[in-house]
Design an enzyme around this catalytic site. Sequence first.
Site, PDB file in Angstrom:
ATOM      1  N   SER A 225     -12.455  -7.970  -0.150  1.00 41.18           N
ATOM      2  CA  SER A 225     -12.571  -7.686   1.266  1.00 41.18           C
ATOM      3  C   SER A 225     -11.303  -7.096   1.882  1.00 41.18           C
ATOM      4  O   SER A 225     -11.327  -6.634   3.023  1.00 41.18           O
ATOM      5  CB  SER A 225     -12.947  -8.958   2.030  1.00 41.18           C
ATOM      6  OG  SER A 225     -11.944  -9.950   1.918  1.00 41.18           O
TER       7      SER A 225
ATOM      8  N   LYS B 295      -4.468  -7.258   7.667  1.00 42.11           N
ATOM      9  CA  LYS B 295      -5.914  -7.273   7.462  1.00 42.11           C
ATOM     10  C   LYS B 295      -6.603  -7.840   8.692  1.00 42.11           C
ATOM     11  O   LYS B 295      -6.134  -8.818   9.283  1.00 42.11           O
ATOM     12  CB  LYS B 295      -6.240  -8.132   6.236  1.00 42.11           C
ATOM     13  CG  LYS B 295      -7.724  -8.267   5.914  1.00 42.11           C
ATOM     14  CD  LYS B 295      -7.933  -9.158   4.700  1.00 42.11           C
ATOM     15  CE  LYS B 295      -9.406  -9.326   4.362  1.00 42.11           C
ATOM     16  NZ  LYS B 295      -9.609 -10.179   3.174  1.00 42.11           N
TER      17      LYS B 295
ATOM     18  N   SER C  22     -10.471 -11.214  -3.288  1.00 42.26           N
ATOM     19  CA  SER C  22     -10.417 -10.213  -2.223  1.00 42.26           C
ATOM     20  C   SER C  22      -9.066  -9.552  -2.019  1.00 42.26           C
ATOM     21  O   SER C  22      -8.975  -8.565  -1.294  1.00 42.26           O
ATOM     22  CB  SER C  22     -10.872 -10.836  -0.898  1.00 42.26           C
ATOM     23  OG  SER C  22     -12.254 -11.089  -0.919  1.00 42.26           O
TER      24      SER C  22
END
Length: 459
Positions: A145, A70, A169
Amino acid sequence: MWNRMPLWRMRDAVARGEASAAELVEAHLAEIERTNPQVNAFIEVYAGEARQRAREPLRGALAGVPVTVKDSFDLEGRVTWCGSLLRRGERAAQDSTAAARLKAAGAVVLGKTSTPEFLYYYETDNRIIGRTCHPWDAARTPGGSSGGEAAAIASFMSAGGIGSDGGGSIREPAHFCGICGLKPTPGRVGAGGHWPVIGHPAGFMGVGGPMARTARDVRILFETLAGWDVRDPFSAPVPARFPEKTAARIALWLPEGVQEECAAAAALTAQRLWEAGFPRAEFEAQLFAGAHELWRVLFVDLITQSLRAMIAGREEECAWTGVELMREAAGPVTVERLLGVLGERDAMRARLLGHMGADMVIVAPAFGVTAFPHRQPPAPILEAARPLTPANLLGLPAMSVPAGIDRHGMPVGVQLIGAPYEDERVIGVAEAFEEIRGESWRSETLFPSTTSSTTCRTD
């Protein structure tokens, strides 16, 4: 195709000489070339570097396995964008702890995956590459996210990777995309080299954690990532320790206001675990009363205060995902209010842990709704997050696991919540449920379904 296999199967294939790291990398790069133009999950793809590393002698628990990171975790020499043009000059001097551990285990990093700006929304869209689309239906969001990470894994462009979770997230996009994702106990997975920095006064809510297509894959990644990290102020020297057989008392928590399919998935999962022989426990829902509101003070009001100061005068450069939650802020948080919230949090946590003990695992919805069309949440997004935020506020390990599909043909996950430092117990229950459930979840319609598809926009 090798990229359609679970991570554990790829690892074993390399170890047995059934496949080479180069073959796995090429299969994933070919999938990225085919699929990423529609899904738009990657901030950057490192094809040349991945091919070069695959030719090297690789050793470790993940030798030859292609993974993703990520784009909130540093990779040496790369910009850690976090979805924001304001960070265009933020080039990392060294790898994050998580990325370094993946590499040390022999994994091949394929690229960095997209996020909403500042990781500050439940949908992945930014002004760097545009929106990320759901692999099953491009008209819908994969969440956020860690939405780029979930979309890459769900569409077979990555075998697994690392996400982060301060308010759901990891778990929300895992639930949206039909994969597994673990929010560990704070400090179990080193968060050094993550941006925003995970630290005091409210950083205990944010953690890095593994994401993959199966619970068994999550176990392997967790074993790789767990351990002491001098750069993480919440780090604890607790190595991964999996028992031969998972013991757990299973309780059910069904908060009000969640979509019917999300509640049905949780209830069905608990029933299946009880029928499989896990003892039944009763959870007192009142123990979570007020947790979401305390989380909001720390995650929305306090963070908004910091972000507004950081972006002052540059608001026009920000994406909508970076400012949307700011509108929900109640106002500045005083020192007195912050100390009061932290005190209330500690008292709530003590009451909860006294009730749970070490062996209770709570089954709950993984989010209030399933994947929704871009920029069209069917309910206020912070209300939909209610099932997720107690685990962040109270420092509990929690994992999302696929359980079925909704009336629109989209994945429905279920959340498993454990006591602090009982991450292995949570993963073990997830593995047990996965075995009970089998692969039928992709056709297990919780309500009559209809399907739709469209083309992804990246503007």
